[in-house]
Design a protein around this motif. Structure first.
Motif, mmCIF file in Angstrom:
data_model
loop_
_atom_site.group_PDB
_atom_site.id
_atom_site.type_symbol
_atom_site.label_atom_id
_atom_site.label_comp_id
_atom_site.label_asym_id
_atom_site.label_seq_id
_atom_site.Cartn_x
_atom_site.Cartn_y
_atom_site.Cartn_z
ATOM 1 N N GLU A 1 47.195 40.939 47.293
ATOM 2 C CA GLU A 1 46.154 42.056 46.876
ATOM 3 C C GLU A 1 45.763 41.609 45.605
ATOM 4 N N GLY A 2 44.429 41.891 45.600
ATOM 5 C CA GLY A 2 43.695 41.879 43.893
ATOM 6 C C GLY A 2 43.153 40.395 43.578
ATOM 7 N N PHE A 3 43.399 39.545 44.595
ATOM 8 C CA PHE A 3 42.939 37.914 44.121
ATOM 9 C C PHE A 3 42.033 37.559 45.010
ATOM 10 N N GLN A 4 41.048 36.996 44.586
ATOM 11 C CA GLN A 4 40.131 36.142 45.536
ATOM 12 C C GLN A 4 40.636 34.810 45.818
ATOM 13 N N GLN A 5 40.270 34.273 46.879
ATOM 14 C CA GLN A 5 40.861 32.850 47.443
ATOM 15 C C GLN A 5 40.376 31.925 46.480
ATOM 16 N N VAL A 6 41.393 31.327 46.104
ATOM 17 C CA VAL A 6 41.235 29.898 45.140
ATOM 18 C C VAL A 6 40.719 28.548 45.807
ATOM 19 N N PRO A 7 39.633 28.199 45.386
ATOM 20 C CA PRO A 7 39.191 26.990 46.181
ATOM 21 C C PRO A 7 40.157 25.976 45.815
ATOM 22 N N PRO A 8 40.009 24.909 46.819
ATOM 23 C CA PRO A 8 40.915 23.441 46.423
ATOM 24 C C PRO A 8 40.539 22.912 45.168
ATOM 25 N N LEU A 9 39.309 22.955 44.660
ATOM 26 C CA LEU A 9 38.903 22.464 43.528
ATOM 27 C C LEU A 9 38.686 23.649 42.529
ATOM 28 N N PHE A 10 39.879 24.201 41.924
ATOM 29 C CA PHE A 10 39.571 25.325 41.002
ATOM 30 C C PHE A 10 39.347 24.966 39.516
ATOM 31 N N ALA A 11 38.974 25.920 38.848
ATOM 32 C CA ALA A 11 38.584 25.687 37.458
ATOM 33 C C ALA A 11 39.294 26.684 36.529
ATOM 34 N N PRO A 12 40.353 26.164 35.957
ATOM 35 C CA PRO A 12 41.067 27.343 34.860
ATOM 36 C C PRO A 12 40.066 27.861 33.731
ATOM 37 N N LYS A 13 40.374 28.982 33.443
ATOM 38 C CA LYS A 13 39.493 29.810 32.266
ATOM 39 C C LYS A 13 39.540 28.855 31.193
ATOM 40 N N GLN B 1 47.562 31.237 34.277
ATOM 41 C CA GLN B 1 46.458 30.452 33.824
ATOM 42 C C GLN B 1 45.466 30.054 35.068
ATOM 43 N N LEU B 2 46.166 29.801 36.222
ATOM 44 C CA LEU B 2 45.578 29.333 37.418
ATOM 45 C C LEU B 2 44.885 30.265 37.920
ATOM 46 N N LEU B 3 45.503 31.388 38.257
ATOM 47 C CA LEU B 3 45.251 32.779 38.872
ATOM 48 C C LEU B 3 44.145 33.578 38.258
ATOM 49 N N GLU B 4 44.298 33.486 36.825
ATOM 50 C CA GLU B 4 43.674 34.579 35.858
ATOM 51 C C GLU B 4 41.909 34.591 36.253
ATOM 52 N N PRO B 5 41.497 33.665 36.669
ATOM 53 C CA PRO B 5 39.812 33.627 36.787
ATOM 54 C C PRO B 5 39.642 34.172 38.376
ATOM 55 N N TYR B 6 40.658 34.297 39.247
ATOM 56 C CA TYR B 6 40.367 34.812 40.376
ATOM 57 C C TYR B 6 40.908 36.218 40.643
ATOM 58 N N VAL B 7 41.127 36.968 39.709
ATOM 59 C CA VAL B 7 41.604 38.345 39.779
ATOM 60 C C VAL B 7 40.351 39.164 40.284
ATOM 61 N N GLU B 8 40.560 39.975 40.894
ATOM 62 C CA GLU B 8 39.288 40.754 41.662
ATOM 63 C C GLU B 8 39.054 41.864 41.007
ATOM 64 N N GLU B 9 39.851 42.544 40.505
ATOM 65 C CA GLU B 9 39.511 43.605 39.238
ATOM 66 C C GLU B 9 38.601 43.387 38.076
ATOM 67 N N GLU B 10 37.795 44.394 38.190
ATOM 68 C CA GLU B 10 36.560 43.973 36.900
ATOM 69 C C GLU B 10 37.190 44.890 35.868
ATOM 70 N N ARG B 11 37.154 44.448 34.503
ATOM 71 C CA ARG B 11 37.735 44.909 33.326
ATOM 72 C C ARG B 11 36.645 44.998 32.349
ATOM 73 N N ALA B 12 36.543 46.255 31.652
ATOM 74 C CA ALA B 12 35.458 46.544 30.698
ATOM 75 C C ALA B 12 35.992 45.368 29.615
ATOM 76 N N PRO B 13 34.847 44.831 28.924
ATOM 77 C CA PRO B 13 35.025 43.902 27.767
ATOM 78 C C PRO B 13 35.769 44.564 26.779
ATOM 79 N N ASN B 14 36.709 43.876 26.076
ATOM 80 C CA ASN B 14 37.795 44.377 25.255
ATOM 81 C C ASN B 14 37.720 43.171 24.152
ATOM 82 N N LYS B 15 37.067 43.499 22.879
ATOM 83 C CA LYS B 15 37.128 42.374 22.006
ATOM 84 C C LYS B 15 38.503 41.983 21.434
ATOM 85 N N SER B 16 39.368 43.333 21.348
ATOM 86 C CA SER B 16 40.543 42.790 20.570
ATOM 87 C C SER B 16 41.520 41.945 21.769
#
Length: 295
Positions: free
Chosen positions: A121-133, A172-187
């Motif tokens: 729950e909470g993750f998008q599908q990770v494609p075979p060719l993924f791109a870490p942040k 690091q692998l899953l971080e770009p595929y989290v579905e929840e949108e978070r407000a930008p936080n400079k800190s």
């Protein structure tokens, strides 16, 4: 395995730097996850059921998931660091294995197969060719894991370092595929490396001055920004994470109290036991015994 009951406890099966002439590995179905980085050369992955072919060139990453029926081919000379591992705890994991070419039907091995990312729950599908942040950080973590692991021929301390790096690699692998949108936080953006830093330095003393320098901040300013980002001081944040890792090891390993105290960065057994009891209300031994009784 119910997604609500999944515990993220990486279990490395194989990790190495593969240096190969052009090759072709026949069809196989995976029980675990295979993560590879094409450092040099070109490879091709065919997902047979999906009838899709992916070309992976220098600097790209690929992840094959449990249940993937695939063919792996090196179309040139290649250097490709790789890791085979479980992501989630399975009580039968020591019976599992890295499948070989030709192992397609895995009847009778269903209890060994890892869940797929799409089951979380909470993750998008990770494609075979993924791109870490952060590609550089991902490569550094992956190579650190492989160096520490040395395909399992290393001592206990290096195996623990490897599994710590594995946990960070998954993050690091899953971080770009989290579905929840978070407000930008400079800190938060400024201190986005903190979790990685802890995972790679869990057994070492905490030096706020070192982290402040890394963030290009004075120590007082770093403490302020840290508290704004995480809600607590660096000391309490890292203590909480050390205790969380200690609980995980008490639940899932047979390591001694001394080994767990050393791995989690406590000065000695006495410090570990006192801190654990003060925080949880029970000793590490009582916590482990309680977990065993509940199984």
């Amino acid at each position: 395995m119910n997604s609500t009951q999944l515990d993220l406890v990486p279990y490395i099966r194989s990790a190495s730097n593969a240096i190969r002439k052009p090759f072709l590995l026949g069809e196989r179905t995976l029980l675990d996850y295979a993560i590879l980085y094409v450092q040099e050369g070109t490879m091709r992955v065919t997902l047979t059921r999906e009838k899709k072919v992916y070309t992976i060139t220098s600097g790209q990453f690929c992840m094959l998931q449990p249940g993937d029926l695939h063919i792996l081919e090196g179309t040139t000379d290649t250097i490709s660091p790789y890791v085979h591992m479980d992501l989630f705890y399975n009580p039968h994991r020591e019976r599992s294995f890295v499948t070989l070419p030709g192992q397609i039907q895995l009847a009778g091995q269903e209890e060994l197969m890892q869940p797929r990312i799409s089951e979380l729950e909470g993750f998008q599908q990770v494609p075979p060719l993924f791109a870490p942040k952060n590609k550089t950080a991902f490569v550094e973590t992956m190579l650190a894991l492989i160096e520490a692991w040395d395909d399992g021929a290393c001592g206990l301390h290096n195996r623990m370092k490897a599994h710590g790096a594995a946990l960070q690699l998954i993050f690091q692998l899953l971080e770009p595929y989290v579905e929840e949108e978070r407000a930008p936080n400079k800190s938060h953006s400024l201190l986005g490396w903190v979790t990685s830093y802890f995972a790679l330095h869990i057994s070492e003393p905490l030096r706020v001055a070192d982290m402040a320098k890394r963030a290009n901040l004075s120590v007082p300013r770093f403490n302020v920004v840290f508290r704004e980002t995480f809600g607590v001081s660096p000391y309490h944040y890292f203590l909480t994470l050390r205790l969380k890792h200690a609980k995980e090891l008490l639940r899932t390993s047979m390591l001694t109290m001394h080994e767990i105290a050393d791995y989690c960065g406590f000065t000695d057994n006495h410090h570990f036991a006192n801190t654990f009891k003060r925080t949880t209300g029970v000793t590490p031994g009582q916590y482990r015994a309680g977990m065993n009784e509940s199984e």
